[in-house]
Design a protein around this motif. Structure first.
Motif, short mmCIF file in Angstrom:
data_model
loop_
_atom_site.label_atom_id
_atom_site.label_comp_id
_atom_site.label_asym_id
_atom_site.label_seq_id
_atom_site.Cartn_x
_atom_site.Cartn_y
_atom_site.Cartn_z
N SER A 1 28.38 36.00 54.21
CA SER A 1 28.01 37.37 53.82
C SER A 1 26.68 37.42 53.10
N ASP A 2 25.65 36.80 53.69
CA ASP A 2 24.28 36.82 53.17
C ASP A 2 24.22 36.24 51.75
N GLY A 3 24.75 35.03 51.61
CA GLY A 3 24.70 34.35 50.32
C GLY A 3 24.75 32.86 50.52
N GLY A 4 24.27 32.12 49.51
CA GLY A 4 24.28 30.68 49.61
C GLY A 4 23.67 30.02 48.40
N HIS A 5 23.18 28.78 48.60
CA HIS A 5 22.71 27.89 47.56
C HIS A 5 23.75 27.82 46.44
N GLY A 6 24.94 27.34 46.84
CA GLY A 6 26.06 27.35 45.92
C GLY A 6 26.36 25.99 45.30
N MET A 7 27.29 25.99 44.37
CA MET A 7 27.81 24.76 43.77
C MET A 7 29.26 24.99 43.39
N LEU A 8 29.98 23.89 43.20
CA LEU A 8 31.40 23.93 42.86
C LEU A 8 31.62 23.42 41.44
N PHE A 9 32.60 23.99 40.77
CA PHE A 9 32.98 23.52 39.45
C PHE A 9 34.41 23.93 39.18
N HIS A 10 35.05 23.20 38.26
CA HIS A 10 36.37 23.59 37.79
C HIS A 10 36.19 24.36 36.48
N ASP A 11 36.79 25.54 36.43
CA ASP A 11 36.63 26.37 35.24
C ASP A 11 37.48 25.85 34.09
N LYS A 12 37.52 26.58 33.01
CA LYS A 12 38.23 26.14 31.79
C LYS A 12 39.71 25.92 32.04
N TYR A 13 40.23 26.54 33.08
CA TYR A 13 41.66 26.47 33.36
C TYR A 13 41.96 25.52 34.52
N GLY A 14 40.94 24.78 34.95
CA GLY A 14 41.13 23.82 36.02
C GLY A 14 41.05 24.39 37.42
N LEU B 1 39.31 25.71 40.80
CA LEU B 1 38.09 25.40 41.53
C LEU B 1 37.33 26.68 41.84
N GLN B 2 36.07 26.72 41.47
CA GLN B 2 35.24 27.90 41.65
C GLN B 2 33.99 27.56 42.45
N LEU B 3 33.60 28.47 43.32
CA LEU B 3 32.33 28.44 44.02
C LEU B 3 31.44 29.51 43.43
N THR B 4 30.21 29.15 43.05
CA THR B 4 29.24 30.17 42.70
C THR B 4 28.06 30.05 43.65
N LEU B 5 27.50 31.19 44.02
CA LEU B 5 26.32 31.27 44.87
C LEU B 5 25.64 32.60 44.59
N HIS B 6 24.43 32.77 45.16
CA HIS B 6 23.79 34.08 45.00
C HIS B 6 23.94 34.89 46.28
N SER B 7 24.10 36.18 46.11
CA SER B 7 24.23 37.11 47.22
C SER B 7 23.91 38.52 46.70
N PRO C 1 24.70 36.64 40.84
CA PRO C 1 25.65 35.53 40.89
C PRO C 1 27.02 36.01 41.36
N ILE C 2 27.61 35.27 42.28
CA ILE C 2 28.93 35.57 42.82
C ILE C 2 29.85 34.40 42.48
N PHE C 3 31.08 34.69 42.10
CA PHE C 3 32.07 33.66 41.80
C PHE C 3 33.29 33.88 42.68
N ILE C 4 33.72 32.80 43.36
CA ILE C 4 34.84 32.87 44.29
C ILE C 4 35.79 31.73 43.97
N GLU C 5 37.05 32.04 43.69
CA GLU C 5 38.03 30.99 43.45
C GLU C 5 38.47 30.38 44.77
N LEU C 6 38.48 29.06 44.83
CA LEU C 6 38.85 28.34 46.04
C LEU C 6 40.11 27.52 45.79
#
Length: 297
Positions: free
Chosen positions: A249-262, A264-270, A279-284
């Motif tokens: 959906s017209d977004g990218g250059h992302g990275m993955l991290f585990h948030d404070k609660y463990g 898995l989150q993807l962040t990218l720009h869109s 900044p967009i945050f998507i739980e995976l």
């Protein structure tokens, strides 16, 4: 206090400070992202929705080797300090590459650590990221730009133990066209070559032992986020490529991290349009090395 929709940012990168219970959001934040660079900032928050800042973490002095294209800062903790990997366009040569800065704190100030760029001086390169292999050796993974090679490449180069410089020559991990999902394009500056983009590599150790790489390209001129995987778990591969991108959906250059609660989150720009990028945050969720968006319930 700012919300995500208030922050113009490309290439978002999250550092989770678990002791503080805070998130540090870095990225390309110059309003004229394609022109003169002013430096890098950080936003600080506790919930991935609300942010204090921006707080300056790097401002170049007059002797700095770049004053243009300050892109894609990432902050990594390594051997007791914080290292900022970022892309710069060099004043003297007009080449682009990734350099490394250093600070004792997440809020800086970061100071030059490497002697100029660490990527090859005669390459157009960008988006260097730190990867520590299974033997504990540091590497920089980066993009060899399509503007120079046509078929953009993902490359890697060993770093010295103190991250001050490269060791040896870069190796090519794969080219964009080896994956099924990116599409080619022509450009008026390079009318005789067929081009594929590689952007923003980020490495992630999957639970099943595979080494995953997020990277961005285009599908019919739409920015997208894809995944490749080394089933051996080694940086040298061999690399296999998921058939379909993770985000289209017209977004990218992302990275993955585990948030404070463990989680898995993807962040990218869109979207991938200036000045609209946010900044967009998507739980995976992860299953057998496969990532997909977590569905509520």
């Amino acid at each position: 206090m700012l919300k995500n929709q208030d922050i113009q940012i490309r290439d978002p990168f999250i550092y989770v400070n678990r002791e503080e219970g805070k998130y540090y959001l870095y990225g390309s934040t110059d309003k004229d992202i394609w022109g003169k660079g002013t430096g890098f900032d950080v936003y600080i928050g506790t919930d991935l929705e609300h942010w204090d800042g921006p707080f300056p973490v790097f401002r170049p002095d007059a002797s700095f080797y770049s004053d243009e294209n300050f892109w894609a800062p990432e902050v990594h903790y390594y051997n007791g300090d914080y290292y900022l990997f970022a892309t710069f366009l060099l004043k003297e040569s007009g080449m682009r590459g990734t350099a490394i800065l250093k600070s004792s704190t997440l809020t800086g100030p970061f100071q030059p650590h490497s002697e100029g760029i660490v990527t090859p001086n005669n390459w157009h390169s960008l988006d260097g990221t730190l990867h520590i292999d299974r033997e504990g050796a540091p590497w920089m993974v980066f993009c060899h730009e399509w503007i120079q090679v046509g078929d953009g490449e993902i490359c890697a180069i060993r770093l010295k133990a103190d991250l001050s410089d490269a060791v040896g020559e870069p190796i090519t991990l794969f080219a964009a066209s080896e994956a099924q999902w990116p599409t080619s394009f022509t450009h008026k500056r390079f009318p005789s070559q067929i081009n594929y983009v590689t952007d923003g590599p980020y490495l992630y150790d999957a639970e099943n032992g595979e080494l995953l790489m997020l990277w961005a390209s285009f599908v019919d001129s739409i920015y997208a986020q894809g995944i490749s995987r080394s089933v051996s778990g080694q940086l040298t591969g061999p690399w296999q490529h998921d058939d379909h991108p993770l985000f289209t959906s017209d977004g990218g250059h992302g990275m993955l991290f585990h948030d404070k609660y463990g989680r898995l989150q993807l962040t990218l720009h869109s979207p991938n349009r200036t000045p609209e990028e946010r900044p967009i945050f998507i739980e995976l969720e992860e299953s057998s090395g496969k990532l997909r968006r977590r569905e509520d319930g």
